[in-house]
Every structure is written in structure tokens, then in C-alpha cells.
Design a protein around this motif. Structure first.
Motif, PDB file in Angstrom:
ATOM      1  N   LEU A  64       4.196  -9.333  -7.272  1.00  0.00           N
ATOM      2  CA  LEU A  64       3.947  -8.122  -6.464  1.00  0.00           C
ATOM      3  C   LEU A  64       2.480  -8.356  -5.847  1.00  0.00           C
ATOM      4  O   LEU A  64       2.088  -7.907  -4.718  1.00  0.00           O
ATOM      5  CB  LEU A  64       4.033  -6.925  -7.185  1.00  0.00           C
ATOM      6  N   HIS A  65       1.507  -8.593  -6.843  1.00  0.00           N
ATOM      7  CA  HIS A  65       0.200  -8.740  -6.324  1.00  0.00           C
ATOM      8  C   HIS A  65       0.048  -9.894  -5.436  1.00  0.00           C
ATOM      9  O   HIS A  65      -0.788  -9.502  -4.248  1.00  0.00           O
ATOM     10  CB  HIS A  65      -0.686  -9.360  -7.734  1.00  0.00           C
ATOM     11  N   ARG A  66       0.734 -10.886  -5.394  1.00  0.00           N
ATOM     12  CA  ARG A  66       0.762 -12.194  -4.348  1.00  0.00           C
ATOM     13  C   ARG A  66       1.226 -11.487  -3.036  1.00  0.00           C
ATOM     14  O   ARG A  66       0.543 -11.560  -1.865  1.00  0.00           O
ATOM     15  CB  ARG A  66       1.757 -13.196  -4.755  1.00  0.00           C
ATOM     16  N   HIS A  67       2.372 -10.718  -2.919  1.00  0.00           N
ATOM     17  CA  HIS A  67       3.087  -9.985  -1.821  1.00  0.00           C
ATOM     18  C   HIS A  67       1.814  -9.126  -1.279  1.00  0.00           C
ATOM     19  O   HIS A  67       1.809  -9.307  -0.090  1.00  0.00           O
ATOM     20  CB  HIS A  67       4.060  -9.332  -2.077  1.00  0.00           C
ATOM     21  N   ILE A  68       1.260  -8.409  -1.898  1.00  0.00           N
ATOM     22  CA  ILE A  68       0.588  -7.273  -1.433  1.00  0.00           C
ATOM     23  C   ILE A  68      -0.790  -7.808  -0.758  1.00  0.00           C
ATOM     24  O   ILE A  68      -1.444  -7.590   0.357  1.00  0.00           O
ATOM     25  CB  ILE A  68       0.155  -6.248  -2.519  1.00  0.00           C
ATOM     26  N   ARG A  69      -1.409  -8.969  -1.603  1.00  0.00           N
ATOM     27  CA  ARG A  69      -2.522  -9.762  -1.186  1.00  0.00           C
ATOM     28  C   ARG A  69      -2.307 -10.426   0.222  1.00  0.00           C
ATOM     29  O   ARG A  69      -3.145 -10.356   1.140  1.00  0.00           O
ATOM     30  CB  ARG A  69      -3.032 -10.658  -2.387  1.00  0.00           C
ATOM     31  N   GLN A  70      -1.046 -10.926   0.319  1.00  0.00           N
ATOM     32  CA  GLN A  70      -1.083 -11.999   1.568  1.00  0.00           C
ATOM     33  C   GLN A  70      -0.407 -10.866   2.815  1.00  0.00           C
ATOM     34  O   GLN A  70      -0.400 -11.481   3.793  1.00  0.00           O
ATOM     35  CB  GLN A  70       0.104 -12.799   1.298  1.00  0.00           C
TER      36      GLN A  70
END
Length: 430
Positions: A64-70
Motif C-alpha cells: 500500500l505504501h509503495r502504491h501511494i508513493r508511486q
């Protein structure tokens, strides 16, 4: 909308969505081939010109963190942001894991007590709907409310799994019953359909108003409710307490809304998007659903039969395949003569390299794709699955819940192939 802060709640362990939540949080669950559930509330916020957003996370939150950050990046001039507030230990007593939705917000009060913030919009991260929150803010201000809650008209026969509100003639909330089961409980919170009709919404006989779990607080009201109590949950504790002490107003919403809280709800919501006139449209020029931009080639179909399907970018579908009433996710590789019906495939996170495929071959394992001659009907296939040749995963009536060692779990009568599962050649669900 610079005086509004949006808080999107990342959810708990997501046990009812297992095995989709075995390796990820609920809001990170893929949706409709190329999106994730978190994209829905974040897109609603951005389309409502509310771009100051915090996402509160705790369980299995790496993807989830990776998706939001990207995905959600803003320029330096509009002041917008989507920032993550993960549960963490701090110097404050008890400032560690979130114990509930209200506790999560309480432990992050300093972020909403910034200068210039007047309103706090609290949203769930695992619902499918399209809503302009500016309309909710306008009705909140016009009514002079301390708290507003989005309400959805429903039939009393559907009220047993929802929180139902009792309102007065002005729309002020007078009471609340969580999942009413008896006729007496329903009678206490029933709304005359004529009242709904009088507000310009066709009631269609719907006689209850269900909470959607979306709350709009005056900032100071929220701070007071959280600082003066140790309540841990909004729906079960904070909201009922606010009804007793504050002016709580219902903002009526009448469009498609689905809580993606179970495997059955997830499956049905995905399949529903394939209808001729789907209840939820991803194609809407004025209010698009945003997601991560990917640099993928167009999907390639080689002499296959495809009807009533949604196919995401980067797929390779070989000749002789039949795909019907199904969602095919990103980077799906499907070999010859495969049949896929009434199924949700999430695709793959990456294309396997030649070396990785050779390693699978040398170990006698299927590569990351759907092997030739396989049949998948009525199932959910998570990401990065290795499905061999002539595999058969077919949903039948009254399938009991069961887990298989190969990574297949039947939940709500729906076969789910877990993320990264290996199904050898000829494997059959039985």
C-alpha cells in the motif's frame, strides 16, 4: 478546500478478505484489473478538490505504501499531498498500535490541529463508490452541524448487516442501531419512504438510512470528542456519543456503494463492472479514478474469443483461448486453448525473466502464467500465480470452505488462488 483535511483509514487485519489480505492490507487489494481499493477514496477526494490527505495504515502495509508513493505526487505550487501515517511507537504513553478507527485518529491529532484546518473528513479505504464530498461539506455548513454522516437509503430487508440511523424531519440524527435484527429494532429506526421522496430522491420503497462510514467533523468537535474519551471506534462509540452531545446531521447519498469487506462482495463487485450498464463506471470524464501510471505495452490477443471482459495493459493471450465475463489483470500471460469464465484475474506485478522461467522449468514447476489447456471458472486468481497445463479450477454449487496445500482457498463458496501459488500440470480442484 484548503481548510479540509481528509483522513483515509487503512483498515484492520482484513480477515474476512483472506486470502487476498494474506500479504497485503485491505486498501491495497487489486480491483478491476489495474486499480487498488485505496484509489477509490483518494480519487473521490481529488475530484472533490480536496487534496490534503493522510492515509492511516497498520497491517501488511508495504505494498500500500509503495502504491501511494508511486502514484500520488503533486507539484510544488498547489499545496496538496497524500501522506502515510503508519502506526508507530513514540515517546507518548500508549502511542503504538492502533486499537480502532477512533484510536488511530487520536494518535495523530497533531496533524489535524494545524493552522487553518476547520473540517476533517474521515473515510474508509475499502469501499467502492463515486461521491463529490463538496456536496457533503455544503450541506454540513448549511445545516449548522457539528458532525455530518453520509447515509444511503436501503430496504429494511437489507438493514441487518448495516448501521441504521434514526432521523427527524430536518435530517438530524436522533438514534443509531448497529445491524438491527428484530422487527422492534427496525421499527425504532425506520424512515418513512415519503420523507426520502420529498428530498428529490426516488425511495423505491426503501425505508431505512444506512451509515456509509464517511464522517465530516468540525475540527474542534472531533478533537474534543477524542480528547475527552478513550473510545476506540467511530461507528460503535464516537458516532453514538456525538448524537447525544452534538448536532449530527445526515447527508443523503443515492448512488452505487459497496463495502468490499468479504470475498463474496469483492467477487461480485468486480463481476458487476462487466455488465452492459454497470452500477459503477470507471469511465467518467469529470471524475476519473486515478491509479499508478505504468509503462506497459498494449495487450495482445491471438485468434481468441473474448466476450464481456475487461483486459488490462500488458497482457499476452494466445490463440484458441475463450474469455467470457471476466476481469484480466495487468501483465497476464495466458497460453493456448485456455478457458476463463466468470473469473477475476489480478495479473502479475512484473514479467518473469528468462532466467526465472528456466529456474522454474529445471525444478519442474510451472512458470508464472496460465498454462495451455487450463480451465478457470467462477474463481479469483491473485497476482503472480504459476498455473500449469490442463489445470481445472471450476466453481460448483455449495462448495464448502476449504484450504488446499497448493495455495487454493475456498471462501464464501468461491475458489481463490493465493498470490504466488504453484498449481502443477493437471491439478484439479476437488
Amino acid at each position: 478546500m484548503r481548510n479540509v483535511i481528509c483522513l483515509v483509514l487503512g483498515g484492520g487485519r482484513g480477515t474476512r478478505l483472506y486470502p487476498l489480505t494474506k500479504y497485503r492490507s485491505k486498501p491495497a487489494v487489486p480491483l478491476a484489473g489495474k486499480y487498488r481499493l485505496i484509489d477509490i477514496p483518494l480519487s473521490n477526494c481529488l475530484n472533490s478538490q480536496m487534496n490534503r490527505i493522510y492515509v492511516l495504515t497498520q497491517f501488511m502495509s508495504v505494498s500500500l505504501h509503495r502504491h501511494i508513493r508511486q502514484t500520488y505526487r503533486f507539484d510544488h505550487f498547489n499545496g496538496g499531498f497524500v501522506e502515510l501515517l503508519a502506526a508507530q511507537q513514540t515517546a507518548g504513553e500508549g502511542s503504538d498500535w492502533y486499537q480502532g478507527t477512533a484510536d488511530a485518529v487520536r494518535k495523530n491529532l497533531r496533524y489535524i490541529q494545524q493552522h487553518g484546518i476547520e473540517y476533517v473528513l474521515i473515510l474508509s479505504g475499502d469501499q467502492l463508490y463515486r461521491m463529490d464530498y463538496r456536496e457533503m461539506l455544503d450541506s454540513h455548513i448549511a445545516s449548522g452541524a457539528d458532525v455530518s454522516i453520509a447515509g444511503l437509503p436501503v430496504h429494511s430487508k437489507d438493514a441487518g448487516g448495516l448501521g441504521i440511523m434514526k432521523i427527524d424531519e430536518t435530517g438530524r440524527v436522533q438514534g443509531f442501531v448497529e445491524k438491527p435484527k428484530t422487527p422492534e429494532e427496525l421499527a425504532h429506526v425506520r424512515t418513512d419512504p415519503a420523507w426520502i421522496d420529498a428530498r428529490g430522491i426516488d425511495s423505491q420503497g426503501r425505508d431505512c438510512l444506512a451509515s456509509m462510514g464517511n464522517y465530516l467533523f468540525n475540527r474542534d468537535t472531533l478533537v474534543e470528542l477524542l480528547e475527552k474519551t478513550d473510545y476506540q471506534d467511530f461507528g460503535k462509540e464516537i458516532f453514538p456519543a456525538a448524537i447525544r452531545a452534538k448536532r449530527v446531521q445526515m447527508h443523503m447519498f443515492d448512488s452505487y456503494w459497496e463495502d468490499i469487506g468479504t470475498i463474496k462482495a469483492f467477487y461480485e463487485a468486480n463481476i458487476a463492472t462487466l455488465a452492459h450498464k454497470p452500477p459503477f463506471e470507471f469511465v467518467e470524464e469529470e471524475a476519473p479514478i486515478f491509479t499508478r501510471a505504468r509503462f506497459l505495452p498494449p495487450s495482445m490477443l491471438m485468434d481468441s474469443t473474448v466476450s464481456n471482459a475487461m483486459i488490462a495493459d500488458g497482457c499476452q493471450i494466445a490463440k484458441g483461448c475463450t474469455i467470457k465475463n471476466s476481469v484480466i489483470g495487468l501483465r497476464s500471460v495466458i497460453e493456448e486453448n485456455v478457458t476463463i469464465e466468470d473469473s477475476v484475474l489480478m495479473g502479475c506485478d512484473y514479467y518473469p525473466t528468462k532466467t526465472e522461467n528456466e529456474a522454474d522449468d529445471n525444478c519442474g514447476r510451472p512458470c508464472m502464467k496460465i498454462g495451455a489447456g487450463s480451465v478457470i471458472k467462477g474463481a479469483i486468481v491473485d497476482k503472480n500465480c504459476h498455473i500449469g497445463k490442463n489445470v481445472r479450477v471450476i466453481k460448483t454449487d455449495d462448495m464448502p470452505d476449504k484450504e488446499y496445500p497448493e495455495g487454493v482457498t475456498i471462501v464464501d463458496g468461491i475458489p481463490c488462488i493465493e498470490k504466488g501459488a504453484y498449481l502443477p500440470d493437471g491439478w484439479t480442484l476437488s
